[in-house]
Design an enzyme around this catalytic site. Structure first.
Site, PDB file in Angstrom:
ATOM      1  N   GLU A 117      -0.079  -7.753  -3.905  1.00 33.86           N
ATOM      2  CA  GLU A 117      -1.157  -6.847  -4.298  1.00 33.86           C
ATOM      3  C   GLU A 117      -0.716  -5.396  -4.139  1.00 33.86           C
ATOM      4  OE1 GLU A 117      -4.156  -5.406  -1.352  1.00 33.86           O
ATOM      5  OE2 GLU A 117      -4.089  -7.483  -0.656  1.00 33.86           O
ATOM      6  N   GLY A 164      -3.968  -7.721  11.775  1.00 32.72           N
ATOM      7  CA  GLY A 164      -3.915  -8.208  13.151  1.00 32.72           C
ATOM      8  C   GLY A 164      -3.124  -9.493  13.327  1.00 32.72           C
ATOM      9  N   LYS A 167     -10.898 -13.424   2.930  1.00 34.93           N
ATOM     10  CA  LYS A 167      -9.985 -12.554   3.671  1.00 34.93           C
ATOM     11  C   LYS A 167     -10.712 -12.092   4.934  1.00 34.93           C
ATOM     12  CE  LYS A 167      -8.386  -7.752   3.222  1.00 34.93           C
ATOM     13  NZ  LYS A 167      -8.202  -6.638   2.278  1.00 34.93           N
ATOM     14  N   ARG A 189       0.834  -1.205   0.000  1.00 38.59           N
ATOM     15  CA  ARG A 189       0.000   0.000   0.000  1.00 38.59           C
ATOM     16  C   ARG A 189       0.871   1.258   0.000  1.00 38.59           C
ATOM     17  NH1 ARG A 189      -5.150   0.219   0.905  1.00 38.59           N
ATOM     18  NH2 ARG A 189      -5.154  -1.778   2.033  1.00 38.59           N
TER      19      ARG A 189
END
Length: 201
Positions: free
Chosen positions: A33, A152, A122, A10
């Site tokens: 991703e 987490g 997911k 990200r």
């Protein structure tokens, strides 16, 4: 054998995507991703597919619409990850022959996702559901359903998540934060892989 881990880059930019992904791949993480809320994500995906398309499964995260699925497919992506469960997104992904990982929390979302053709589920955010909540969801899923914990699960608790029944994990800020060097990401990726493997029963 490919590890059941998805590297989430990200905030990555096209100019650094290849170097950072190389570091992730070097640690053995072969699913990557690029979230669509990153800078120019489709260009990053194109560059990663050009560089690693034979070695890795490249795709997008934070995919919210069928149109975005088609854009990722046109860029060469083969992986679609979403934070939510939208049957239309899953169905479009399935139709295009791509891997579909929608975000779920509840059994209702899980079964809607599976009915629409999801590759796997997911669990997001995993920290919200917790180990006991995850076990309750896992108990009602069809045998063989793949369940990855995202948000987490990490170095400190992979063993607990694995013992409780998750099949894999998505790795976000523990793997990569914008501005980090490839060498730093390589160390973080290796630590995550080592922790995952140490949790094997």
């Amino acid at each position: 054998m490919s590890l059941p881990l998805i590297g989430i880059l990200r905030g990555i930019t096209p100019d650094e995507a290849v170097d950072i992904a190389e570091a992730v791949l070097a640690a053995g993480i072969t699913q990557i991703e690029v979230p669509l809320n990153s800078p120019n994500p489709l260009e990053s995906i194109r560059r990663l597919v050009d560089a690693f398309g034979e070695r890795a499964v490249i795709g997008a995260g934070t995919v919210l619409t069928p149109a975005q699925v088609r854009e990722v497919h046109a860029a060469g992506g083969r992986l679609i990850v979403s934070p939510n469960c939208r049957p239309a997104v899953i169905e479009e992904t399935h139709k295009l022959g791509m891997a579909s990982w929608p975000g779920i929390v509840t059994p209702s979302e899980a079964f809607d996702a599976l009915d629409a053709g999801a590759t796997g589920l997911k669990l997001f955010p995993a920290v919200q559901v917790g180990l006991e909540g995850m076990k309750a969801v896992r108990a009602v899923l069809p045998a063989g359903t793949l369940l990855y914990a995202v948000g987490g699960a990490g170095v400190d608790n992979f063993a607990e998540w694995r013992a409780a029944g998750v099949d894999g994990a998505g790795l976000g800020s523990a793997l990569y934060k914008p501005g980090q060097s490839a060498s730093q990401v390589r160390k973080q990726a290796q630590a995550l892989v080592d922790a995952w493997l140490a949790g094997e029963q």
